[in-house]
Design a protein around this motif. Structure first.
Motif, short mmCIF file in Angstrom:
data_model
loop_
_atom_site.label_atom_id
_atom_site.label_comp_id
_atom_site.label_asym_id
_atom_site.label_seq_id
_atom_site.Cartn_x
_atom_site.Cartn_y
_atom_site.Cartn_z
N SER A 267 0.84 -1.20 0.00
CA SER A 267 0.00 0.00 0.00
C SER A 267 0.87 1.25 0.00
N GLU A 268 0.25 2.38 -0.30
CA GLU A 268 1.00 3.64 -0.39
C GLU A 268 1.58 4.04 0.96
N ASP A 269 0.78 3.87 2.05
CA ASP A 269 1.29 4.28 3.36
C ASP A 269 2.44 3.38 3.82
N ALA A 270 2.43 2.10 3.43
CA ALA A 270 3.54 1.21 3.76
C ALA A 270 4.81 1.65 3.05
N TYR A 271 4.68 2.00 1.76
CA TYR A 271 5.86 2.44 0.98
C TYR A 271 6.44 3.73 1.58
N LYS A 272 5.57 4.66 1.94
CA LYS A 272 6.05 5.93 2.50
C LYS A 272 6.78 5.72 3.82
N GLU A 273 6.21 4.86 4.68
CA GLU A 273 6.81 4.64 6.00
C GLU A 273 8.19 3.98 5.87
N ILE A 274 8.29 2.96 5.04
CA ILE A 274 9.57 2.26 4.89
C ILE A 274 10.60 3.18 4.24
N ASN A 275 10.20 3.93 3.22
CA ASN A 275 11.13 4.85 2.55
C ASN A 275 11.61 5.94 3.50
N LYS A 276 10.71 6.42 4.36
CA LYS A 276 11.09 7.44 5.34
C LYS A 276 12.13 6.91 6.31
N GLN A 277 11.99 5.66 6.74
CA GLN A 277 12.94 5.08 7.67
C GLN A 277 14.30 4.84 7.01
N ILE A 278 14.30 4.49 5.72
CA ILE A 278 15.58 4.33 5.00
C ILE A 278 16.31 5.66 4.91
#
Length: 806
Positions: A267-278
């Motif tokens: 999902s979009e929110d999953a992609y944003k959260e993981i990318n933010k942590q990277i």
């Protein structure tokens, strides 16, 4: 004192050996003496009012007191003071006067030698002045990068023009190694001495400059860390200079590649959260605690199989085939499982994808060992999906299911997410084992989380606290198991559809043992079917006399116990080719008998009735006993009974009293105890009610340590009380179950199938059951039980007493 005040040189002087210090002529130093030779040498100098010479021990020769272990040059001086210390040592205050050299050895205890003054040749020339200025320049340069030279010492060196004096001052401040200090000390050529000292200064300047440069680079990073951190930083600076520190960038790039590879399925929110942590990790220092936590988080989330699904199409025929292959009987549970997957297959074939994966959550309920978990295993096999088992027994921490918040070291995802990662697919079969044994504590109520997980309308957006984004669980096949449905909270029960698995009959156990357990255990123990055989009587004896359970788990253990002994026999005696197990030699392989259910008594007894009970491990036959004692009509109840069962006993007594009062239950008036006055008056017109007024009743349910509760023993207690008060025997071949009301009605009960199976095992031939149970539940009773037992429906207590009392 001056040298001129003593004997002229060369002269014989005692020698003190110094292990640690390298002394110079201008020093006044306290020296501690501990060995006898040094102390004797000091005493001799004081007694003779002579000078003394102090020489340093060579490196590695400490604690040796001979001429070979010391340097041949040292400092000549006087002992200004001597003090004896409490610990046995002697402290002297030594004043150096001149350098000396040993010419000839005299004695070794104490050391005595002929000593002469060591003069250094020095002529003041332009060259010597130039060398001296270079030496002072190097001293100033070293003082800028180190703290070896205090300001007053620098001033003394700058103002002094005596090369020997300057060299000694510099050598003492630099704390040179003994061998280097000796080379300079013993050098008589002043210019050569200065050149040697300049080399040492240049080496010290370079060493200090390198240390200062590295410290400057890492100074901002080592203020709050220990020595280990400092060493790591130095190593990092070296690696950066060499251009080899690229591991961190490679790790971050690997995370980004894995994220992009799974972007299509998340999902979009999953992609944003993981990318933010990277991104956050790439900006953080690698050794900080937050960086370690974020790295652990990324290691978890990049393994979630967002876009991985089992591609196997649902096939109801394969499900049926697998269930029949793995399980005997259980027709009703199998039919319900097939219906469940038939609906899913139909939805899938007709392309109704928005409903795919939704539907009832199945919960297999029944006693231990009847096949609840193995049914889930068969479903996973038929669907070609991974099986994830989550044991909920005793679980009391909500975070175990919901995940731990990322606020502390050691946080991790919940068991649901971990199971999906382990299965490497988003639609595995998840078995929630022992859902009735979830605990509740100050850590929260895990059943509240299960409400969301098991609700098809909510679990498509399940939020794990650790992940911090929604996860779609709608494609997961959730299957729960439970022993006691009543222990599950009502809101959670509402989310599930229960499929009840009841106890196996002896005949069913025989077929399971013959077709499944024995072949499976033979394979596990490495035995061949040609090496061992079981007779029918042996299998029946094992079932009847060596197990006590509703399922077949202990039955499997008994088979394994036999096969272990058979394997041992075959290895010990190779001449044995085949072993036959029959009821005659069974005791050689099984040690302890465990009677499953005690068989009924063969004699009719007053005040003892066979009652039928349901427990979480199956049905059982409980004998309810009553006794009457002369008294005032008080009733005593024992047997570890719960409140509901105690109330049933009181209701039963009230109903029996009414039956006696209304003369529906005949009483033997001769049993009523008469007082002396009544005997004299020959009183014979007593009322029947006197039978329960002049006797105390004691009602007991055996196995007093086992807690018992429930309303279904009502008619059983009433029959026992009616028997003891009327002095009529109760049929020993009859058993009964049913709730009793104050008006004498018999109400329906639960667990009828397990109760009747228990009666069948106890050789009961007749069972009294509530009429509504007879009408509604008779179809669930195994044919084997119905064909061997007479089932009589009853609606009132009078009917019960009619059939039960002899």
């Amino acid at each position: 004192m001056k040298l001129s005040d003593y004997d002229s040189f060369p002269t014989d002087l005692p020698i003190i050996v110094e292990d640690e210090l390298f002394l110079y002529p201008f020093m006044i130093s306290p020296i501690f003496l501990s060995d006898e030779e040094n102390i004797e040498a000091a005493n001799k100098a004081l007694e003779n009012n002579s000078l003394i010479m102090i020489c340093s021990a060579k490196s590695g020769q400490e604690n040796h007191r001979d001429f070979e272990a010391i340097y041949d040059s040292g400092v000549i001086g006087s002992v200004m003071r001597k003090v004896a210390l409490p610990d046995g040592r002697v402290k002297i205050l030594f004043q150096g006067m001149a350098k000396g050299k040993i010419l000839e050895q005299k004695s070794t205890n104490p050391l005595m030698a002929t000593v002469e003054i060591l003069d250094s040749k020095f002529e003041k020339t332009p060259k010597s002045d130039a060398i001296l200025s270079v030496l002072k320049e190097k001293v100033n340069a070293l003082s800028l990068v180190s703290n070896l030279f205090p300001p007053d010492l620098l001033k003394t060196i700058e103002e002094n023009s005596d090369i020997n004096r300057v060299c000694d001052l510099i050598s003492s401040a630099m704390k040179l190694k003994k061998e280097h200090a000796y080379e300079l000390f013993s050098q008589t050529n002043a210019e050569a001495k200065v050149l040697m000292l300049i080399e040492h200064l240049i080496e010290a300047i370079e060493t200090s400059r390198l240390q200062k440069e590295i410290k400057t680079k890492v100074h901002s990073r080592i203020e709050k860390v220990n020595k280990e951190y400092f060493l790591k930083e130095q190593l990092k600076q070296i690696q950066q200079e060499l251009g080899s520190d690229t591991q961190r960038e490679e790790e971050i790039e690997e995370y980004r590649q894995k994220l992009e590879a799974k972007k299509a399925g998340m999902s979009e929110d999953a992609y944003k959260e993981i990318n933010k942590q990277i991104d956050k990790l790439s900006r953080m220092h690698p050794d900080s605690s937050d960086a370690n936590m974020i790295q652990s988080y990324l290691d978890w989330v990049v393994e979630i199989p967002f876009d991985s699904l089992s591609k196997k199409q649902l096939d109801i025929l394969e499900v049926r085939s697998q269930l029949d292959k793995d399980h005997y009987s259980l027709e009703k549970p199998k039919d319900r499982i097939e219906e469940y997957f038939a609906v899913r297959e139909l939805l899938s074939k007709r392309g109704i994808k928005d409903k795919e994966g939704q539907g009832a959550i199945l919960c297999f309920a029944g006693p231990p060992g009847v096949g609840k978990t193995s049914l889930a295993n068969s479903i996973a096999k038929a669907l070609k999906r991974e099986l994830v088992r989550i044991a909920l027994g005793g679980l009391e921490d909500v975070n175990e299911l919901r995940g731990h918040r990322r606020t502390y070291i050691g946080a991790m995802p919940g068991r649901i997410v971990q199971g999906i990662i382990e299965a490497t697919q988003m639609n595995p079969v998840v078995v929630l084992d022992e859902i009735d044994k979830v605990a509740k504590s100050f850590r929260g109520d895990p059943t509240a989380v299960l409400l969301e997980i098991l609700d098809p309308e909510q679990n498509n957006k399940f939020r794990d606290y650790y992940l911090n984004f929604n996860l779609d669980l709608s494609k997961v096949v959730f299957i729960a198991t439970a022993n006691d449905v009543g222990s599950i909270p009502a809101p959670l029960r509402d989310r599930m559809e229960f499929i009840f698995l009841s106890s196996y009959t002896p005949q069913e156990k025989f077929e399971i043992m013959k077709k499944y357990l024995v072949p499976q255990e033979l394979k596990k123990h490495g035995l061949k079917s040609a090496e061992i055989s079981f007779t029918k009587s042996a299998l029946e004896t094992i079932i009847a006399n060596y197990t006590r359970e509703s399922g077949v788990r202990n039955l499997r253990r008994r088979v394994a116990e036999i096969l272990r002994k058979v394997a041992k026999q075959l290895l010990i005696d190779p001449s044995i080719k085949k072993i036959s197990i029959s009821h005659k030699n069974l005791e050689e392989y099984l040690e302890k008998k465990t009677f499953e259910i005690e068989e009924r008594d063969r004699k009719d007894v007053v005040g003892q009735v066979n009652g039928l009970a349901w427990t979480s491990v199956g049905g059982d036959v409980l004998k309810i006993e009553t006794l009457k004692i002369k008294g005032k009509g008080v009733m005593q109840i024992t047997g570890s009974l719960g409140d509901v069962m105690k109330e049933s006993a009181r209701i039963a007594l009230s109903v029996v009293k009414v039956l006696i009062d209304e003369k529906k239950l005949d009483v033997d008036m001769s049993l009523i105890p008469l007082s002396n006055k009544e005997l004299e008056e020959n009183k014979t017109d007593l009322e029947a009610s006197e039978i329960y007024r002049r006797f105390d009743l004691h009602v007991h349910v055996p196995e007093g340590a086992t807690p018992k509760d429930g309303p279904s023993a009502g008619i059983t207690m009433a029959t026992a009380m009616a028997s003891i008060l009327s002095n009529k025997k109760v049929r020993s071949d009859i058993a009964m179950t049913g709730e009793l009301t104050l008006t004498g009605k018999v109400l329906p009960i639960g667990g009828l199938k397990e109760k009747l199976i228990a009666a069948f095992k106890a050789k009961i031939t007749t069972a009294l059951i509530p009429k509504k149970n007879y009408e509604n539940d008779l179809k669930d009773i195994p044919e084997e039980v119905k064909s061997k037992m007479e089932l009589i429906p009853v609606t009132r207590v009078e009917e019960v007493l009619k059939y039960a009392l002899v």
